[in-house]
Design a protein around this motif. Sequence first.
Motif, PDB file in Angstrom:
ATOM      1  N   GLU A  59       5.219  12.663   0.334  1.00  0.00           N
ATOM      2  CA  GLU A  59       4.533  11.455   0.778  1.00  0.00           C
ATOM      3  C   GLU A  59       3.239  11.250  -0.009  1.00  0.00           C
ATOM      4  O   GLU A  59       2.920  10.124  -0.406  1.00  0.00           O
ATOM      5  N   LEU A  60       2.495  12.327  -0.235  1.00  0.00           N
ATOM      6  CA  LEU A  60       1.268  12.234  -1.030  1.00  0.00           C
ATOM      7  C   LEU A  60       1.563  11.811  -2.459  1.00  0.00           C
ATOM      8  O   LEU A  60       0.843  10.987  -3.037  1.00  0.00           O
ATOM      9  N   LEU A  61       2.612  12.358  -3.034  1.00  0.00           N
ATOM     10  CA  LEU A  61       2.987  11.998  -4.396  1.00  0.00           C
ATOM     11  C   LEU A  61       3.406  10.533  -4.471  1.00  0.00           C
ATOM     12  O   LEU A  61       3.034   9.821  -5.417  1.00  0.00           O
ATOM     13  N   THR A  62       4.144  10.070  -3.481  1.00  0.00           N
ATOM     14  CA  THR A  62       4.543   8.663  -3.440  1.00  0.00           C
ATOM     15  C   THR A  62       3.318   7.755  -3.325  1.00  0.00           C
ATOM     16  O   THR A  62       3.216   6.738  -4.018  1.00  0.00           O
ATOM     17  N   GLU A  66       2.052   4.932  -6.044  1.00  0.00           N
ATOM     18  CA  GLU A  66       1.819   3.539  -5.659  1.00  0.00           C
ATOM     19  C   GLU A  66       0.389   3.115  -5.983  1.00  0.00           C
ATOM     20  O   GLU A  66       0.161   1.996  -6.463  1.00  0.00           O
ATOM     21  N   ALA A  67      -0.586   3.985  -5.729  1.00  0.00           N
ATOM     22  CA  ALA A  67      -1.982   3.670  -6.034  1.00  0.00           C
ATOM     23  C   ALA A  67      -2.179   3.497  -7.539  1.00  0.00           C
ATOM     24  O   ALA A  67      -2.871   2.576  -7.986  1.00  0.00           O
ATOM     25  N   LYS A  68      -1.566   4.376  -8.306  1.00  0.00           N
ATOM     26  CA  LYS A  68      -1.683   4.296  -9.764  1.00  0.00           C
ATOM     27  C   LYS A  68      -1.058   2.998 -10.276  1.00  0.00           C
ATOM     28  O   LYS A  68      -1.635   2.311 -11.126  1.00  0.00           O
ATOM     29  N   SER A  69       0.080   2.640  -9.729  1.00  0.00           N
ATOM     30  CA  SER A  69       0.757   1.420 -10.137  1.00  0.00           C
ATOM     31  C   SER A  69      -0.064   0.182  -9.794  1.00  0.00           C
ATOM     32  O   SER A  69      -0.221  -0.719 -10.624  1.00  0.00           O
ATOM     33  N   ALA A  74      -3.838  -4.263 -11.283  1.00  0.00           N
ATOM     34  CA  ALA A  74      -5.142  -4.908 -11.144  1.00  0.00           C
ATOM     35  C   ALA A  74      -5.848  -4.988 -12.488  1.00  0.00           C
ATOM     36  O   ALA A  74      -6.436  -6.032 -12.834  1.00  0.00           O
ATOM     37  N   VAL A  75      -5.808  -3.922 -13.270  1.00  0.00           N
ATOM     38  CA  VAL A  75      -6.443  -3.927 -14.595  1.00  0.00           C
ATOM     39  C   VAL A  75      -5.801  -4.982 -15.488  1.00  0.00           C
ATOM     40  O   VAL A  75      -6.497  -5.763 -16.155  1.00  0.00           O
TER      41      VAL A  75
END
Length: 102
Positions: A59-62, A66-69, A74-75
């Motif tokens: 779950e943490l890896l997912t 998602e946060a990285k994506s 956003a960038v």
Amino acid sequence: MSGGSVLAELMAQGVREGTDLVTLRAIAEEAGELGATRALARMGLSDERAQADVKELRELLTAWREAKSSAWKAVVGWVMRLGCALLLAGLAMRLGFQEWLK
């Protein structure tokens, strides 16, 4: 019987009676089971909490993925907006709208 003793018994049976396909398959299955159990124990995943720990790590890896994506999206969005703003400013300068800015 523990995994090691079952494997030893199957090996002894193979020596006594000869090895047929069924015995070889049983030996391979027991050896695989014993090896997997040892590997999990060495990694600290042999207790009853291991399944919950692995689930939590997944779950943490997912969440991290998602946060990285979303950060990359956003960038890219901000870069596109900046590019469009610069393009519009350049177009306005080219068409003589710089007087409006004064």
